[in-house]
Every structure is written in structure tokens, then in C-alpha cells.
Design a protein around this motif. Sequence first.
Motif, PDB file in Angstrom:
ATOM      1  N   GLN A 123       8.619  -9.262  -5.286  1.00  0.00           N
ATOM      2  CA  GLN A 123       8.421  -9.260  -6.737  1.00  0.00           C
ATOM      3  C   GLN A 123       9.749  -8.830  -7.357  1.00  0.00           C
ATOM      4  O   GLN A 123      10.232  -7.724  -7.121  1.00  0.00           O
ATOM      5  CB  GLN A 123       7.291  -8.309  -7.139  1.00  0.00           C
ATOM      6  N   ASP A 124      10.358  -9.720  -8.120  1.00  0.00           N
ATOM      7  CA  ASP A 124      11.718  -9.492  -8.601  1.00  0.00           C
ATOM      8  C   ASP A 124      11.807  -8.423  -9.679  1.00  0.00           C
ATOM      9  O   ASP A 124      12.852  -7.792  -9.852  1.00  0.00           O
ATOM     10  CB  ASP A 124      12.313 -10.812  -9.112  1.00  0.00           C
ATOM     11  N   SER A 125      10.736  -8.229 -10.429  1.00  0.00           N
ATOM     12  CA  SER A 125      10.691  -7.157 -11.431  1.00  0.00           C
ATOM     13  C   SER A 125       9.233  -6.882 -11.771  1.00  0.00           C
ATOM     14  O   SER A 125       8.336  -7.640 -11.380  1.00  0.00           O
ATOM     15  CB  SER A 125      11.458  -7.552 -12.702  1.00  0.00           C
ATOM     16  N   ASP A 126       8.990  -5.803 -12.518  1.00  0.00           N
ATOM     17  CA  ASP A 126       7.610  -5.478 -12.859  1.00  0.00           C
ATOM     18  C   ASP A 126       7.039  -6.447 -13.899  1.00  0.00           C
ATOM     19  O   ASP A 126       5.844  -6.435 -14.178  1.00  0.00           O
ATOM     20  CB  ASP A 126       7.506  -4.040 -13.371  1.00  0.00           C
ATOM     21  N   LYS A 127       7.895  -7.286 -14.459  1.00  0.00           N
ATOM     22  CA  LYS A 127       7.446  -8.277 -15.439  1.00  0.00           C
ATOM     23  C   LYS A 127       7.212  -9.651 -14.807  1.00  0.00           C
ATOM     24  O   LYS A 127       6.647 -10.537 -15.434  1.00  0.00           O
ATOM     25  CB  LYS A 127       8.494  -8.421 -16.557  1.00  0.00           C
ATOM     26  N   LYS A 305      -2.210  -6.155   6.690  1.00  0.00           N
ATOM     27  CA  LYS A 305      -2.405  -5.757   5.295  1.00  0.00           C
ATOM     28  C   LYS A 305      -1.706  -4.445   4.979  1.00  0.00           C
ATOM     29  O   LYS A 305      -1.163  -4.247   3.890  1.00  0.00           O
ATOM     30  CB  LYS A 305      -3.902  -5.623   4.993  1.00  0.00           C
ATOM     31  N   GLU A 306      -1.703  -3.558   5.962  1.00  0.00           N
ATOM     32  CA  GLU A 306      -1.104  -2.237   5.775  1.00  0.00           C
ATOM     33  C   GLU A 306       0.381  -2.327   5.441  1.00  0.00           C
ATOM     34  O   GLU A 306       0.925  -1.462   4.752  1.00  0.00           O
ATOM     35  CB  GLU A 306      -1.308  -1.412   7.054  1.00  0.00           C
ATOM     36  N   ARG A 307       1.033  -3.376   5.893  1.00  0.00           N
ATOM     37  CA  ARG A 307       2.464  -3.533   5.640  1.00  0.00           C
ATOM     38  C   ARG A 307       2.782  -3.644   4.154  1.00  0.00           C
ATOM     39  O   ARG A 307       3.870  -3.288   3.708  1.00  0.00           O
ATOM     40  CB  ARG A 307       3.001  -4.787   6.338  1.00  0.00           C
ATOM     41  N   TYR A 308       1.818  -4.178   3.411  1.00  0.00           N
ATOM     42  CA  TYR A 308       2.073  -4.483   2.005  1.00  0.00           C
ATOM     43  C   TYR A 308       1.565  -3.406   1.051  1.00  0.00           C
ATOM     44  O   TYR A 308       1.644  -3.587  -0.165  1.00  0.00           O
ATOM     45  CB  TYR A 308       1.414  -5.825   1.654  1.00  0.00           C
ATOM     46  N   LYS A 309       1.076  -2.308   1.570  1.00  0.00           N
ATOM     47  CA  LYS A 309       0.423  -1.308   0.729  1.00  0.00           C
ATOM     48  C   LYS A 309       1.364  -0.657  -0.277  1.00  0.00           C
ATOM     49  O   LYS A 309       0.934  -0.189  -1.335  1.00  0.00           O
ATOM     50  CB  LYS A 309      -0.237  -0.230   1.597  1.00  0.00           C
ATOM     51  N   ASP A 310       2.667  -0.615   0.048  1.00  0.00           N
ATOM     52  CA  ASP A 310       3.625   0.043  -0.851  1.00  0.00           C
ATOM     53  C   ASP A 310       4.349  -0.924  -1.773  1.00  0.00           C
ATOM     54  O   ASP A 310       5.282  -0.537  -2.482  1.00  0.00           O
ATOM     55  CB  ASP A 310       4.654   0.832  -0.030  1.00  0.00           C
ATOM     56  N   THR A 311       3.952  -2.190  -1.759  1.00  0.00           N
ATOM     57  CA  THR A 311       4.581  -3.146  -2.669  1.00  0.00           C
ATOM     58  C   THR A 311       4.060  -2.932  -4.085  1.00  0.00           C
ATOM     59  O   THR A 311       2.918  -2.483  -4.269  1.00  0.00           O
ATOM     60  CB  THR A 311       4.282  -4.594  -2.233  1.00  0.00           C
ATOM     61  N   PRO A 312       4.866  -3.215  -5.094  1.00  0.00           N
ATOM     62  CA  PRO A 312       4.418  -3.018  -6.482  1.00  0.00           C
ATOM     63  C   PRO A 312       3.128  -3.741  -6.808  1.00  0.00           C
ATOM     64  O   PRO A 312       2.273  -3.205  -7.530  1.00  0.00           O
ATOM     65  CB  PRO A 312       5.587  -3.576  -7.305  1.00  0.00           C
ATOM     66  N   TYR A 313       2.957  -4.931  -6.276  1.00  0.00           N
ATOM     67  CA  TYR A 313       1.746  -5.720  -6.569  1.00  0.00           C
ATOM     68  C   TYR A 313       0.498  -5.025  -6.059  1.00  0.00           C
ATOM     69  O   TYR A 313      -0.492  -4.856  -6.781  1.00  0.00           O
ATOM     70  CB  TYR A 313       1.856  -7.110  -5.958  1.00  0.00           C
ATOM     71  N   VAL A 314       0.517  -4.583  -4.799  1.00  0.00           N
ATOM     72  CA  VAL A 314      -0.647  -3.937  -4.208  1.00  0.00           C
ATOM     73  C   VAL A 314      -0.912  -2.596  -4.882  1.00  0.00           C
ATOM     74  O   VAL A 314      -2.079  -2.238  -5.157  1.00  0.00           O
ATOM     75  CB  VAL A 314      -0.454  -3.760  -2.690  1.00  0.00           C
ATOM     76  N   LYS A 315       0.130  -1.871  -5.208  1.00  0.00           N
ATOM     77  CA  LYS A 315      -0.051  -0.590  -5.903  1.00  0.00           C
ATOM     78  C   LYS A 315      -0.686  -0.781  -7.273  1.00  0.00           C
ATOM     79  O   LYS A 315      -1.563  -0.005  -7.681  1.00  0.00           O
ATOM     80  CB  LYS A 315       1.300   0.103  -6.057  1.00  0.00           C
ATOM     81  N   LYS A 317      -2.654  -3.199  -8.157  1.00  0.00           N
ATOM     82  CA  LYS A 317      -4.036  -3.600  -7.960  1.00  0.00           C
ATOM     83  C   LYS A 317      -4.932  -2.418  -7.620  1.00  0.00           C
ATOM     84  O   LYS A 317      -6.103  -2.366  -7.996  1.00  0.00           O
ATOM     85  CB  LYS A 317      -4.130  -4.667  -6.868  1.00  0.00           C
ATOM     86  N   SER A 318      -4.378  -1.471  -6.875  1.00  0.00           N
ATOM     87  CA  SER A 318      -5.176  -0.311  -6.460  1.00  0.00           C
ATOM     88  C   SER A 318      -5.476   0.622  -7.632  1.00  0.00           C
ATOM     89  O   SER A 318      -6.398   1.420  -7.571  1.00  0.00           O
ATOM     90  CB  SER A 318      -4.421   0.461  -5.371  1.00  0.00           C
ATOM     91  N   LYS A 319      -4.705   0.491  -8.710  1.00  0.00           N
ATOM     92  CA  LYS A 319      -4.926   1.343  -9.879  1.00  0.00           C
ATOM     93  C   LYS A 319      -5.978   0.772 -10.812  1.00  0.00           C
ATOM     94  O   LYS A 319      -6.468   1.453 -11.713  1.00  0.00           O
ATOM     95  CB  LYS A 319      -3.605   1.517 -10.653  1.00  0.00           C
ATOM     96  N   THR A 320      -6.275  -0.524 -10.635  1.00  0.00           N
ATOM     97  CA  THR A 320      -7.240  -1.158 -11.556  1.00  0.00           C
ATOM     98  C   THR A 320      -8.651  -1.106 -10.992  1.00  0.00           C
ATOM     99  O   THR A 320      -8.872  -0.842  -9.826  1.00  0.00           O
ATOM    100  CB  THR A 320      -6.842  -2.636 -11.779  1.00  0.00           C
TER     101      THR A 320
END
Length: 320
Positions: A123-127, A305-315, A317-320
Motif C-alpha cells: 500500500q503506497d500511502s494511507d490514501k 495470513k499471519e504475515r500480513y497482520k502488521d500491514t496498514p490494510y489489515v490493521k 480492517k481490525s479496527k472496524t
Amino acid sequence: MSNKQKNNPDEASNSRRSFLKYGLISGAGTLAAGSLISSCQGDKSGETIKVLTTDGKIIEVDKASVKTSKELIKESHEGIPGRKFAMVIDLAKCKNARKCVDKCQEGHHLPPHYEYMRVYLMQDSDKSAPYWFPKPCYHCDNPLCVSVCPVGATYKRSDGIVLVDQERCIGCKFCMTGCPYSARIFAWEHDEKFNLEVVYNPETTVPHQEGTVSKCVFCADRLEAGKLPHCVLACPMGVIYFGDVNEDAVTNGDETVKFSELIEKRSGYRYLESLGTRPNVYYLPPVNRQFPVESGFDGLEEDIKERYKDTPYVKSKSKT
């Protein structure tokens, strides 16, 4: 490569005499159609030896018809005359099916935790939107890994491929430090997959050796047989194109296109171009993606799946 040749491995192989020059079997007539040997000449020794076919299978052949590991190592330095290989990865098509990873591991007899092809969630940026990013070795034209190896175990061929001679590798890991793409794997411990009793060939990396470095080899042995790399044929989405820059042609196994036009029209780029390494792997931007990024998690094993847990996208999603 014409469409007719692409659909006919025998014809493609026969039309490329240079691909046949470095066959594993001394005196082999052809290396096409998924078979390592089609004809051999000379006296038989009566003693058999195991070899790895271009399809990743182990077969037994007469020892007299097989080149020694020393001969294969020497010939692996030469490259295929007149060729300049390149890979193009279409990020708009990738859905993290991981068939490329699985087939690569199968073909090179890799342990489950060894991946020559890795798929990242970028993900190149949060936008911006996230996308799947397959990453093999880039086989750079200015490979830092080659320049830092103190014993010449890693080397660049005339056809663009970078290989590692595990017989010469001393395990210093300088090449891993020098590679800005983290494309190399170190065998920290012995694995049962290393127990294959086959003739060692740097073009296959098999058998693997504890205490040495290995990586993606663009399936160099398959190229000499006129075949595409495992990852290209395994991808059900047609994500990966492979071909010859000198021919200005690449194919994903289903369609063959001009390399130059594909890169120009789709705004192809090379990852971290500013480093000056000049990779031979190009990317097509993830524009008009064919699959939602979340589909890439379907059916994944939990450790993947565990590999991606710290990516901005997965993080996010976990907040919603």
C-alpha cells in the motif's frame, strides 16, 4: 516466440537451438515435451544415477549419459547465447492465489518455509488502495550481490540470469546484505528436502545445502529446454509474463505480446529503480484491478495470513 511455438513446446524447443546447447544429458537429442531425455548415444555403464527433470521430477538414468556436477557448474556460467531474459508482472491481475509459490516450491523441492517467489501486500500511502505484489529475484544487470561475494559464488550470465554456486558458497551472507530486495534465502539448518541424491546443478539449486544461500533462478534449466518458468505456467490469472528482450516478446502462456509495447502502454516500471541495480523484472501498475484485495485472503492458511497482520490494510480492517 510465435503463438504456434508457444502452444507447441516441441516446436518452440527445436526452433531454439541455443536452448539445447547446455542440456543436462550429454548427447541429448532434445529436451522438450516435459522429458529430460529423448535420445542418448554412447556406451551404457550399467549404473544408474538420479537426476532432476525440468518438470521437477526425479528419474533414474544411466550414469554414463549424465554430466558431472563439475561440468554443469562450469556450463551454468555461460548463459544461453543471444538471449536477454525478462519478467513482467501485471499487478492488476494478482489476487494472491499463490499458485506461483506452490509450483516453484514443488519444482525446486523447497521446504514449505522457503519461498523463491514471495507475495507481499503493498500500500503506497494511507490514501491509496492496497494490492498484491509478487516478488522473485530481480536478476539485476548491476547486481550488488555479485559485487560483494568474496569467493565468486554468485555470478551474472550473458543472458541476464544471476545464479549461485552452492558448492562454492561459504555462507558469509554478504550477498544477502548487498541485495536491497531481500531476494535470497539462507539455509540455517538441514531439512529432509535436502536429502535428494541427484546431480547438483546451479540452474535448479537442487539438492540444497545447509549453510548456503539460494534464490529464484528464473528456472534456467527449463529455459534451455524451451519451457517457461514454473511460476508463469502455474498462475491461473496470467499475472506473470516471461520472455526475451532481444526478441521483444513476452508470454504468460496464454498470450504473447511485444515487451516494449506492453511496458510503454501500461507504464511499466522497475521496483526501486533509483537504486541503479537495473532489474530484469518489470511491474505493470495495479490499475483497474480484476479482483478485490480481500479476495487474496480466501483459503489462506493461518500462518500465511499471519504475515500480513502488521500491514496498514489489515490493521485498518481490525479496527472496524
